[in-house]
Design a protein around this motif. Structure first.
Motif, PDB file in Angstrom:
ATOM      1  N   PRO A  15      39.720  47.299  35.923  1.00  0.00           N
ATOM      2  CA  PRO A  15      39.779  46.138  36.910  1.00  0.00           C
ATOM      3  C   PRO A  15      40.203  46.451  38.484  1.00  0.00           C
ATOM      4  O   PRO A  15      39.814  45.993  39.375  1.00  0.00           O
ATOM      5  CB  PRO A  15      40.846  45.381  36.271  1.00  0.00           C
ATOM      6  N   TRP A  16      40.922  47.635  38.290  1.00  0.00           N
ATOM      7  CA  TRP A  16      41.278  48.275  39.643  1.00  0.00           C
ATOM      8  C   TRP A  16      40.326  49.399  40.059  1.00  0.00           C
ATOM      9  O   TRP A  16      40.309  49.863  41.508  1.00  0.00           O
ATOM     10  CB  TRP A  16      42.717  48.937  39.408  1.00  0.00           C
ATOM     11  N   GLY A  17      39.325  49.849  39.335  1.00  0.00           N
ATOM     12  CA  GLY A  17      38.660  51.119  39.551  1.00  0.00           C
ATOM     13  C   GLY A  17      37.815  51.812  38.509  1.00  0.00           C
ATOM     14  O   GLY A  17      37.281  51.039  37.590  1.00  0.00           O
ATOM     15  N   VAL A  18      37.439  53.047  38.965  1.00  0.00           N
ATOM     16  CA  VAL A  18      36.708  53.736  37.791  1.00  0.00           C
ATOM     17  C   VAL A  18      37.442  55.028  37.092  1.00  0.00           C
ATOM     18  O   VAL A  18      38.411  55.506  37.836  1.00  0.00           O
ATOM     19  CB  VAL A  18      35.541  54.077  38.612  1.00  0.00           C
ATOM     20  N   ILE A  34      39.421  56.702  40.361  1.00  0.00           N
ATOM     21  CA  ILE A  34      39.169  56.329  41.565  1.00  0.00           C
ATOM     22  C   ILE A  34      39.645  54.833  41.638  1.00  0.00           C
ATOM     23  O   ILE A  34      39.116  54.040  41.164  1.00  0.00           O
ATOM     24  CB  ILE A  34      37.649  56.429  42.056  1.00  0.00           C
ATOM     25  N   ASP A  35      40.675  54.460  42.601  1.00  0.00           N
ATOM     26  CA  ASP A  35      41.165  53.325  42.779  1.00  0.00           C
ATOM     27  C   ASP A  35      40.359  52.721  43.575  1.00  0.00           C
ATOM     28  O   ASP A  35      40.523  52.645  45.082  1.00  0.00           O
ATOM     29  CB  ASP A  35      42.806  53.489  43.363  1.00  0.00           C
ATOM     30  N   MET A  36      39.311  51.972  43.213  1.00  0.00           N
ATOM     31  CA  MET A  36      38.204  51.170  44.156  1.00  0.00           C
ATOM     32  C   MET A  36      38.805  49.970  45.116  1.00  0.00           C
ATOM     33  O   MET A  36      38.591  49.978  46.031  1.00  0.00           O
ATOM     34  CB  MET A  36      37.157  50.640  43.470  1.00  0.00           C
ATOM     35  N   ILE A  37      39.845  49.396  44.426  1.00  0.00           N
ATOM     36  CA  ILE A  37      40.817  48.276  45.221  1.00  0.00           C
ATOM     37  C   ILE A  37      41.468  49.179  46.377  1.00  0.00           C
ATOM     38  O   ILE A  37      41.258  48.350  47.468  1.00  0.00           O
ATOM     39  CB  ILE A  37      41.414  47.500  44.278  1.00  0.00           C
ATOM     40  N   ALA A  52      30.428  45.072  43.059  1.00  0.00           N
ATOM     41  CA  ALA A  52      29.094  45.629  43.236  1.00  0.00           C
ATOM     42  C   ALA A  52      28.938  47.108  43.728  1.00  0.00           C
ATOM     43  O   ALA A  52      28.107  47.865  43.546  1.00  0.00           O
ATOM     44  CB  ALA A  52      28.358  44.803  44.272  1.00  0.00           C
ATOM     45  N   ILE A  53      30.148  47.412  44.368  1.00  0.00           N
ATOM     46  CA  ILE A  53      30.161  48.929  44.853  1.00  0.00           C
ATOM     47  C   ILE A  53      30.828  49.810  43.919  1.00  0.00           C
ATOM     48  O   ILE A  53      30.701  51.093  44.133  1.00  0.00           O
ATOM     49  CB  ILE A  53      30.667  49.201  46.215  1.00  0.00           C
TER      50      ILE A  53
END
Length: 153
Positions: A15-18, A34-37, A52-53
């Protein structure tokens, strides 16, 4: 080493990244993510745009090491894929708090502090001059080394 560019393979979404594997270190006993948020939530308009990213599972991406945590096994590596960080990663000096460039050509020193009492270590990021200023004046050799380590002669 923080500031080092790496290739990473995306192995899962959270939920927070990958969650990723760093190519060449798949069997090194470390976890990487990787913390996408944290990296992109301020630059996208909605949660759906953020999702989407997320890089696709199975894709290989360029990244830069942002932080390494070695408090206890497994070693945990936080990566960044921000375009600006891929160009030149900066961080705050742990002594003065000012920004410092960790990428090659920058003025950062990355120190690994360890204890003889047990496993684990802690990473400290410092300007060369901030470390040199904290070394005893009568230890001029160590000050000189702090100012010159890693520089091309």
């Amino acid at each position: 080493m923080p500031g080092q560019k790496v290739r990473a393979k995306v192995v899962g979404h959270r939920p927070w990244g990958v969650v990723v594997e760093i190519v060449g270190y798949e069997n090194a006993g470390l976890s990487a993510s990787i913390d996408m948020i944290e990296q992109f939530s301020r630059t996208v308009g909605s949660h759906d745009e953020l999702l989407a990213i997320f890089p696709a599972v199975g894709s290989r991406i360029d990244a830069v090491i942002e932080q390494i945590h070695r408090w206890h096994p497994p070693v945990s590596v936080r990566l960044s894929i921000r375009p600006a960080d891929l160009e030149s990663l900066s961080w705050r000096c742990d002594f003065c708090g000012e920004r410092i460039t960790l990428s090659p050509g920058g003025d950062a020193l990355v120190l690994d502090s360890r204890s003889h009492d047990g496993p684990g270590s802690h990473t400290i990021v410092s300007h060369r001059h901030c470390l040199a200023e904290r070394i005893r004046p009568d230890s001029a050799g160590e000050q000189a080394r702090a100012l010159n380590i890693g520089k091309m002669c």
